[in-house]
Design a protein around this motif. Sequence first.
Motif, mmCIF file in Angstrom:
data_model
loop_
_atom_site.group_PDB
_atom_site.id
_atom_site.type_symbol
_atom_site.label_atom_id
_atom_site.label_comp_id
_atom_site.label_asym_id
_atom_site.label_seq_id
_atom_site.Cartn_x
_atom_site.Cartn_y
_atom_site.Cartn_z
ATOM 1 N N ALA A 105 0.773 -0.590 -0.195
ATOM 2 C CA ALA A 105 0.226 0.069 0.365
ATOM 3 C C ALA A 105 1.095 1.335 -0.184
ATOM 4 C CB ALA A 105 -0.679 0.187 1.684
ATOM 5 N N ASP A 106 1.488 1.307 1.418
ATOM 6 C CA ASP A 106 2.772 2.418 0.727
ATOM 7 C C ASP A 106 3.542 2.632 -0.614
ATOM 8 O OD1 ASP A 106 2.387 2.934 3.474
ATOM 9 O OD2 ASP A 106 4.197 2.410 4.873
ATOM 10 N N MET A 107 3.908 1.694 -0.572
ATOM 11 C CA MET A 107 4.167 1.576 -2.204
ATOM 12 C C MET A 107 3.649 2.165 -3.548
ATOM 13 S SD MET A 107 7.339 1.094 -4.207
ATOM 14 C CE MET A 107 8.063 -0.010 -3.740
ATOM 15 N N LYS A 108 2.268 1.649 -3.425
ATOM 16 C CA LYS A 108 1.296 2.322 -4.088
ATOM 17 C C LYS A 108 0.937 3.623 -4.302
ATOM 18 C CE LYS A 108 -1.890 1.181 -7.784
ATOM 19 N NZ LYS A 108 -0.973 0.459 -8.969
ATOM 20 N N ALA A 109 0.708 4.509 -2.876
ATOM 21 C CA ALA A 109 1.151 5.480 -2.386
ATOM 22 C C ALA A 109 2.152 7.181 -2.820
ATOM 23 C CB ALA A 109 0.308 6.237 -0.927
ATOM 24 N N ALA A 110 3.457 6.007 -2.470
ATOM 25 C CA ALA A 110 4.824 6.781 -3.360
ATOM 26 C C ALA A 110 4.806 6.377 -5.019
ATOM 27 C CB ALA A 110 5.318 5.921 -2.513
ATOM 28 N N GLN A 111 4.020 5.766 -5.171
ATOM 29 C CA GLN A 111 4.069 5.858 -7.105
ATOM 30 C C GLN A 111 3.099 6.689 -7.371
ATOM 31 O OE1 GLN A 111 3.064 1.520 -7.440
ATOM 32 N NE2 GLN A 111 5.015 1.212 -8.236
ATOM 33 N N ARG A 112 2.208 6.830 -7.096
ATOM 34 C CA ARG A 112 1.328 8.180 -7.123
ATOM 35 C C ARG A 112 1.655 8.979 -7.343
ATOM 36 N NH1 ARG A 112 -3.761 5.436 -9.725
ATOM 37 N NH2 ARG A 112 -3.554 3.219 -9.494
ATOM 38 N N SER A 113 2.069 9.746 -5.324
ATOM 39 C CA SER A 113 2.578 11.016 -6.012
ATOM 40 C C SER A 113 3.784 10.827 -7.083
ATOM 41 C CB SER A 113 3.501 11.017 -4.133
ATOM 42 O OG SER A 113 2.497 11.033 -3.290
ATOM 43 N N TYR A 114 4.968 9.585 -7.504
ATOM 44 C CA TYR A 114 5.921 9.848 -8.496
ATOM 45 C C TYR A 114 4.993 10.371 -9.522
ATOM 46 C CZ TYR A 114 10.215 9.406 -10.497
ATOM 47 O OH TYR A 114 11.160 9.468 -11.347
ATOM 48 N N GLU A 115 4.224 9.287 -10.258
ATOM 49 C CA GLU A 115 3.707 10.629 -10.800
ATOM 50 C C GLU A 115 2.925 11.562 -10.870
ATOM 51 O OE1 GLU A 115 0.324 6.511 -11.432
ATOM 52 O OE2 GLU A 115 1.918 5.894 -12.028
ATOM 53 N N ALA A 116 2.471 12.389 -10.238
ATOM 54 C CA ALA A 116 1.711 13.290 -9.831
ATOM 55 C C ALA A 116 2.050 14.284 -10.322
ATOM 56 C CB ALA A 116 1.028 13.402 -8.472
ATOM 57 N N ASN A 117 3.745 14.479 -9.345
ATOM 58 C CA ASN A 117 4.996 15.045 -9.805
ATOM 59 C C ASN A 117 5.497 14.665 -11.262
ATOM 60 O OD1 ASN A 117 5.679 16.112 -7.422
ATOM 61 N ND2 ASN A 117 5.677 14.407 -6.461
ATOM 62 N N LEU A 118 5.262 13.691 -12.082
ATOM 63 C CA LEU A 118 5.987 13.638 -13.184
ATOM 64 C C LEU A 118 4.688 14.476 -13.743
ATOM 65 C CD1 LEU A 118 7.153 10.189 -14.094
ATOM 66 C CD2 LEU A 118 8.058 12.615 -13.958
ATOM 67 N N ASN A 119 3.900 14.063 -13.901
ATOM 68 C CA ASN A 119 2.821 15.071 -14.108
ATOM 69 C C ASN A 119 2.384 16.407 -14.047
ATOM 70 O OD1 ASN A 119 1.879 12.907 -15.542
ATOM 71 N ND2 ASN A 119 0.023 12.735 -13.629
ATOM 72 N N ALA A 120 2.966 17.599 -12.949
ATOM 73 C CA ALA A 120 3.283 18.811 -12.697
ATOM 74 C C ALA A 120 4.340 18.775 -13.757
ATOM 75 C CB ALA A 120 3.346 18.606 -11.135
ATOM 76 N N ILE A 121 5.614 18.380 -13.859
ATOM 77 C CA ILE A 121 6.714 18.802 -14.552
ATOM 78 C C ILE A 121 5.954 18.320 -16.266
ATOM 79 C CG2 ILE A 121 9.153 18.298 -15.516
ATOM 80 C CD1 ILE A 121 9.097 17.631 -12.582
ATOM 81 N N GLU A 122 5.750 17.685 -16.753
ATOM 82 C CA GLU A 122 5.157 17.891 -17.746
ATOM 83 C C GLU A 122 3.939 18.579 -18.150
ATOM 84 O OE1 GLU A 122 4.607 16.407 -21.865
ATOM 85 O OE2 GLU A 122 6.215 15.704 -20.057
ATOM 86 N N SER A 123 2.533 19.311 -17.128
ATOM 87 C CA SER A 123 2.192 20.315 -17.739
ATOM 88 C C SER A 123 3.304 21.669 -17.058
ATOM 89 C CB SER A 123 1.049 20.054 -16.107
ATOM 90 O OG SER A 123 0.377 19.883 -16.518
ATOM 91 N N ALA A 124 4.103 22.016 -16.453
ATOM 92 C CA ALA A 124 4.208 22.879 -16.677
ATOM 93 C C ALA A 124 5.205 23.637 -18.339
ATOM 94 C CB ALA A 124 5.759 23.496 -15.054
ATOM 95 N N ARG A 125 5.880 21.978 -18.299
ATOM 96 C CA ARG A 125 7.058 22.243 -19.509
ATOM 97 C C ARG A 125 6.075 23.171 -20.313
ATOM 98 N NH1 ARG A 125 8.735 19.287 -23.969
ATOM 99 N NH2 ARG A 125 7.054 17.723 -23.972
#
Length: 136
Positions: A105-125
């Motif tokens: 469960a912790d790994m899934k939450a960390a993966q989701r947070s990682y993906e959210a940060n990637l999406n934010a970077i892609e949006s800013a780019r």
Amino acid sequence: MTDLTNSIGVSASGLRAQSLRMRVIAENIANSDSVATKADGDPYRRRVATFSAEVDRATGATGVSVSSIEADKSSFPRVYQPGSPVADADGYVEQPNVNPLIEAADMKAAQRSYEANLNAIESARGMTMRTIDLLK
């Protein structure tokens, strides 16, 4: 433009923090069966990454960093295995305090947070690229 740069920096700090968190969780999962190597030793103790806010003095943006990786203080479960060389006098062996379901469960939450940060970077780019296109 500096706001977009700041947002990328904040998201990048989140990527680094979540990446480290996933490595700690993977280590916990890998050692979930690691008992003590001698009779009076302790088995593997679960580790947990702790985050803290970090202000970039140059930009004023607040990011995240891993402030520490601490051992989980919870007790070790005991399993009756009288034939084990690391069993105590009553025949019990202490097992690591790692619960694979909690780690998953912790790994899934960390993966989701990682993906959210990637999406934010892609949006800013993407916004940066659109701004450059407008200025042409």
